[in-house]
Design an enzyme around this catalytic site. Sequence first.
Site, PDB file in Angstrom:
ATOM      1  N   GLY A   9       0.735  -1.143  -0.112  1.00 36.76           N
ATOM      2  CA  GLY A   9      -0.166  -0.300  -0.127  1.00 36.76           C
ATOM      3  C   GLY A   9       0.683   1.181   0.139  1.00 36.76           C
ATOM      4  N   TYR A 142       9.878 -10.844 -14.302  1.00 38.66           N
ATOM      5  CA  TYR A 142       8.571 -10.066 -13.948  1.00 38.66           C
ATOM      6  C   TYR A 142       7.479 -10.693 -14.815  1.00 38.66           C
ATOM      7  CZ  TYR A 142       5.552  -5.990 -13.489  1.00 38.66           C
ATOM      8  OH  TYR A 142       4.579  -5.097 -13.198  1.00 38.66           O
TER       9      TYR A 142
HETATM   10  C1  AKB Z   1       7.510  -1.819 -15.137  1.00 39.41           C
HETATM   11  O1  AKB Z   1       8.181  -0.862 -15.781  1.00 39.41           O
HETATM   12  O2  AKB Z   1       8.102  -2.896 -14.771  1.00 39.41           O
HETATM   13  C2  AKB Z   1       6.047  -1.513 -14.884  1.00 39.41           C
HETATM   14  C3  AKB Z   1       5.150  -2.318 -15.576  1.00 39.41           C
HETATM   15  C4  AKB Z   1       4.880  -1.940 -17.043  1.00 39.41           C
HETATM   16  O3  AKB Z   1       4.513  -3.197 -15.353  1.00 39.41           O
HETATM   17  N1  AKB Z   1       5.839   0.020 -14.812  1.00 39.41           N
END
Ligand code: AKB
Length: 320
Positions: A9, A142
């Site tokens: 948060g 990611y």
């Molecule tokens: C990132 O750049 O990792 C984030 C996204 C696009 O998920 N802003």
Amino acid sequence: MKKILVTGGLGQIGTELIMTLRGVYGNENVIASSIEPDCPDFIRETGVYESVDVLDAKKLGEVCRKHDINQIVHLAAILSAVGESKPQLAYDINMNGLFNVLEVARETGSGVFTPSSIAAFGPSTPKDMTPQDTVQRPTTMYGVTKVAGELLCDYYHQRYGVDTRGVRFPGLISYKALPGGGTTDYAVHIYYEAIKNRKYTSYIAQGTKMDMMYMPDAIKSILDLMEADPSKLIHRNAFNIAAMSFAPEDLAVEIMKHIPDFRLDYAVDPVRQEIADSWPNSLDDSTARAEWGWKPEYDIAKMTADMLEKLAEKLGKTYK
Ligand code: AKB
């Protein structure tokens, strides 16, 4: 009435989302949380704050039960650039954190909103107007966790009936809290430097287009999707949403309309450039528009005017 827990948060989204949610659902119905022991005054003074590590499943469950939570907005995550320097950490927080949240949601009968990202796509995905349903073979940790997260949320909905929902966020631009460790962060830093020094050196190369969105639209997407009629949602966990697509030089042109002597140059970071090159140029958001009425308010011009004005006020500077 919704009783909401927000994880992560104190980040770029959470800082703004918590205040909006408190305005809509009541201060007492929105519990802010993050891994930090303490929070800024404006969060503590308007409601409850809990220090929770999303990897601590027991504490997460205790906090949800203590506050009778029926909706979790799960924002705690490691972003793309940090994820490439610490892939194991990114896997742990993004996958195990989400798993813990989904398990608690299953046990407590809570709904879950958690964002995916344009990072859920990769180099073999169609680059322009990327369709809602298409190839997803990301090349970052990611991105891998985002695709797996979309699937995991779908699974918890199909298997256990957990009301899971989410959007694929583009780069988010805001002036209240800085983004932390993403590839799209340049599009925030450029405004700070434009106001402070009238110049910016971009780590993303000229000509690299990515989807971007101003924070008020991102916040609106979360509220609108959480309130959307479930019978109309076919995709649920991974709606493409879009507002604008630009390269660094496009943003410079907009900034120069307000700061004519602003200058942009480049010192490209190969790691973040490779990530950006693997992502789409622009997403097709027609499914979100059709299933729950998604419609952004800000384009690059409207965002830039607002961002410069609000940021200058925050920094106590003039730029005209
Ligand atoms: C990132 O750049 O990792 C984030 C996204 C696009 O998920 N802003």
